[in-house]
Design a protein around this motif. Structure first.
Motif, PDB file in Angstrom:
ATOM      1  N   GLN A 250      43.748  32.727  38.925  1.00  0.00           N
ATOM      2  CA  GLN A 250      43.013  32.182  37.786  1.00  0.00           C
ATOM      3  C   GLN A 250      43.061  30.655  37.774  1.00  0.00           C
ATOM      4  O   GLN A 250      42.074  29.989  37.461  1.00  0.00           O
ATOM      5  CB  GLN A 250      43.591  32.746  36.489  1.00  0.00           C
ATOM      6  CG  GLN A 250      42.855  32.322  35.225  1.00  0.00           C
ATOM      7  CD  GLN A 250      43.502  32.901  33.983  1.00  0.00           C
ATOM      8  OE1 GLN A 250      44.725  33.016  33.917  1.00  0.00           O
ATOM      9  NE2 GLN A 250      42.706  33.295  33.013  1.00  0.00           N
ATOM     10  N   GLN A 261      33.850  32.998  30.679  1.00  0.00           N
ATOM     11  CA  GLN A 261      34.407  33.637  31.876  1.00  0.00           C
ATOM     12  C   GLN A 261      35.927  33.516  31.924  1.00  0.00           C
ATOM     13  O   GLN A 261      36.622  34.463  32.301  1.00  0.00           O
ATOM     14  CB  GLN A 261      33.787  33.015  33.128  1.00  0.00           C
ATOM     15  CG  GLN A 261      32.327  33.366  33.334  1.00  0.00           C
ATOM     16  CD  GLN A 261      31.692  32.553  34.449  1.00  0.00           C
ATOM     17  OE1 GLN A 261      32.027  31.373  34.658  1.00  0.00           O
ATOM     18  NE2 GLN A 261      30.753  33.165  35.162  1.00  0.00           N
ATOM     19  N   LYS A 262      36.440  32.362  31.553  1.00  0.00           N
ATOM     20  CA  LYS A 262      37.891  32.179  31.516  1.00  0.00           C
ATOM     21  C   LYS A 262      38.537  33.161  30.534  1.00  0.00           C
ATOM     22  O   LYS A 262      39.570  33.768  30.830  1.00  0.00           O
ATOM     23  CB  LYS A 262      38.238  30.744  31.111  1.00  0.00           C
ATOM     24  CG  LYS A 262      37.941  29.694  32.163  1.00  0.00           C
ATOM     25  CD  LYS A 262      38.279  28.297  31.651  1.00  0.00           C
ATOM     26  CE  LYS A 262      37.965  27.241  32.695  1.00  0.00           C
ATOM     27  NZ  LYS A 262      38.207  25.870  32.195  1.00  0.00           N
ATOM     28  N   LEU A 265      38.517  36.701  32.041  1.00  0.00           N
ATOM     29  CA  LEU A 265      39.535  36.908  33.063  1.00  0.00           C
ATOM     30  C   LEU A 265      40.929  36.961  32.438  1.00  0.00           C
ATOM     31  O   LEU A 265      41.755  37.811  32.811  1.00  0.00           O
ATOM     32  CB  LEU A 265      39.467  35.802  34.110  1.00  0.00           C
ATOM     33  CG  LEU A 265      40.446  35.902  35.283  1.00  0.00           C
ATOM     34  CD1 LEU A 265      40.344  37.264  35.973  1.00  0.00           C
ATOM     35  CD2 LEU A 265      40.200  34.773  36.287  1.00  0.00           C
ATOM     36  N   PRO A 282      41.437  43.549  37.303  1.00  0.00           N
ATOM     37  CA  PRO A 282      41.434  42.099  37.499  1.00  0.00           C
ATOM     38  C   PRO A 282      41.116  41.700  38.932  1.00  0.00           C
ATOM     39  O   PRO A 282      40.471  40.656  39.155  1.00  0.00           O
ATOM     40  CB  PRO A 282      42.853  41.679  37.108  1.00  0.00           C
ATOM     41  CG  PRO A 282      43.670  42.912  37.198  1.00  0.00           C
ATOM     42  CD  PRO A 282      42.757  44.035  36.846  1.00  0.00           C
ATOM     43  N   LEU A 285      37.361  41.710  39.324  1.00  0.00           N
ATOM     44  CA  LEU A 285      36.751  40.572  38.626  1.00  0.00           C
ATOM     45  C   LEU A 285      36.966  39.283  39.418  1.00  0.00           C
ATOM     46  O   LEU A 285      36.047  38.454  39.537  1.00  0.00           O
ATOM     47  CB  LEU A 285      37.333  40.453  37.221  1.00  0.00           C
ATOM     48  CG  LEU A 285      36.688  39.380  36.319  1.00  0.00           C
ATOM     49  CD1 LEU A 285      35.188  39.606  36.186  1.00  0.00           C
ATOM     50  CD2 LEU A 285      37.352  39.389  34.934  1.00  0.00           C
ATOM     51  N   ILE A 286      38.147  39.098  39.954  1.00  0.00           N
ATOM     52  CA  ILE A 286      38.421  37.896  40.772  1.00  0.00           C
ATOM     53  C   ILE A 286      37.522  37.875  42.003  1.00  0.00           C
ATOM     54  O   ILE A 286      36.961  36.830  42.359  1.00  0.00           O
ATOM     55  CB  ILE A 286      39.906  37.860  41.165  1.00  0.00           C
ATOM     56  CG1 ILE A 286      40.767  37.502  39.949  1.00  0.00           C
ATOM     57  CG2 ILE A 286      40.152  36.855  42.300  1.00  0.00           C
ATOM     58  CD1 ILE A 286      42.248  37.683  40.153  1.00  0.00           C
ATOM     59  N   TYR A 289      34.121  36.751  40.949  1.00  0.00           N
ATOM     60  CA  TYR A 289      34.031  35.306  40.743  1.00  0.00           C
ATOM     61  C   TYR A 289      34.050  34.541  42.063  1.00  0.00           C
ATOM     62  O   TYR A 289      33.459  33.470  42.187  1.00  0.00           O
ATOM     63  CB  TYR A 289      35.176  34.826  39.840  1.00  0.00           C
ATOM     64  CG  TYR A 289      34.976  35.172  38.373  1.00  0.00           C
ATOM     65  CD1 TYR A 289      33.709  35.228  37.810  1.00  0.00           C
ATOM     66  CD2 TYR A 289      36.071  35.433  37.556  1.00  0.00           C
ATOM     67  CE1 TYR A 289      33.533  35.539  36.481  1.00  0.00           C
ATOM     68  CE2 TYR A 289      35.902  35.750  36.209  1.00  0.00           C
ATOM     69  CZ  TYR A 289      34.622  35.804  35.690  1.00  0.00           C
ATOM     70  OH  TYR A 289      34.449  36.108  34.360  1.00  0.00           O
TER      71      TYR A 289
END
Length: 317
Positions: A250, A261-262, A265, A282, A285-286, A289
């Motif tokens: 992150q 978005q922050k 996450l 997670p 999702l990472i 991104y």
């Protein structure tokens, strides 16, 4: 990852071969139906290998005054200890010359059991033994990921074993037949966050080793590094350590992600930490991104995909 590319030793009965003392088998569904798509298995039954018939009399481990012996259950004068020990030593030595990346052994077996094998003493029995064959594997190939068939039913143990198998295979593939210092450094760079998740102390100690690699003979370094890597990954990645790694990812996105978005996450990582979501959430999702905001260092991290997604091992973590 190509099919049939990873060499894994296995107790023949776990592969479904009818080699047990009663003529049966202990076929493991995960091994045969899922892992087999990515592996080439080397089946071995130590008992058949030393000439014991199928079916045969049951055998067990007994503790006498000097040693743990392998004998027939109903006739202790039928002693297979020396023959089995010699076969096991020879076979383990032979396996050191192969690019073996893991081994699945049969639980509770007096030859293949990895832990809690019954050892009979004068007036009692304790589950504190190791099969004679597997003991030689552990002693002569201390870096090798070894797991019992029964323990592969546990989500965490199964995922950990497969992670180690694919990581060792990756090490062999990355270094090749003529490894260079650059090859080792590049490999370690890809495993930094994986090590951080599994064993932070090893993350630091192996990092120091690699930083001082020029002080080593390269061949000796690789052997020591291989053992350290496998020992580190044998520690299960805890939820706390995984959360730390996810927050590390992150941090790399702080200049790229929008406020929304922050927050998204952060929430997904928080939900994973609390056990509401699996690790897959997670991580997915990472990876999403990273397609939007590419980062070479993050994209190469093996942590994001330590094995093929088809194995579906992070669903329950």
């Amino acid at each position: 990852m190509t099919a049939q590319s990873i060499l894994i030793g296995i107790s023949a009965c776990v592969l479904g071969e009818q080699v047990r003392f009663d003529g049966g088998h202990k076929r493991n569904a995960f091994v045969n139906d899922e892992l087999a798509s990515f592996a080439q298995f080397l089946p071995i039954c130590p008992e058949v290998a030393i000439g014991m018939p199928i079916p045969r009399k049951a055998i067990r481990l007994i503790q006498d005054e000097e040693r743990v012996a392998l004998v027939e259950t109903k006739d202790e004068s039928q002693d297979y200890t020396d023959t089995m020990n010699q076969f096991s030593k020879d076979k383990a030595l032979e396996l050191t010359s192969l690019p073996l990346c893991g081994y699945v052994v049969c639980a509770k077996s007096p030859t293949c059991g990895m832990e809690r094998v019954k050892v009979y003493r004068q007036n009692f029995a304790e589950k504190d033994g190791v099969g004679l064959y597997t003991r030689q594997l552990q002693e002569q190939l201390p870096w090798l990921p070894i797991e019992e068939d029964g323990r592969l039913h546990d989500d965490v143990l199964r995922e950990n074993f497969v992670t180690r198998v694919f990581s060792l295979h990756d090490l062999y593939e990355s270094l090749g037949d003529n490894p260079t210092v650059k090859d080792v450094v590049n490999f370690h760079s890809r495993y930094k966050l994986m090590l951080m998740a599994h064993h932070p102390q090893s993350y630091r100690s192996l990092g120091r080793m690699v930083a001082n690699i020029k002080n080593y003979d390269l061949g000796e370094f690789i052997e020591e590094y291989r053992l350290g890597l496998m020992n580190a990954l044998s520690h299960r990645a805890s939820r706390k350590n995984n959360t730390n790694v996810l927050m590390h990812f992150q941090g790399y996105f702080k200049r790229d992600l929008s406020k929304t978005q922050k927050a998204e996450l952060t929430q997904v990582i928080h939900d994973y930490r609390k056990g509401v979501l699996p690790l897959l959430a997670p991580v997915t999702l990472i990876k999403h991104y990273l397609t939007m905001y590419p980062d070479e260092y993050l994209s190469q991290q093996r942590y994001l995909e330590p094995y093929p997604q088809e194995l579906k091992l992070r669903y329950g973590l």
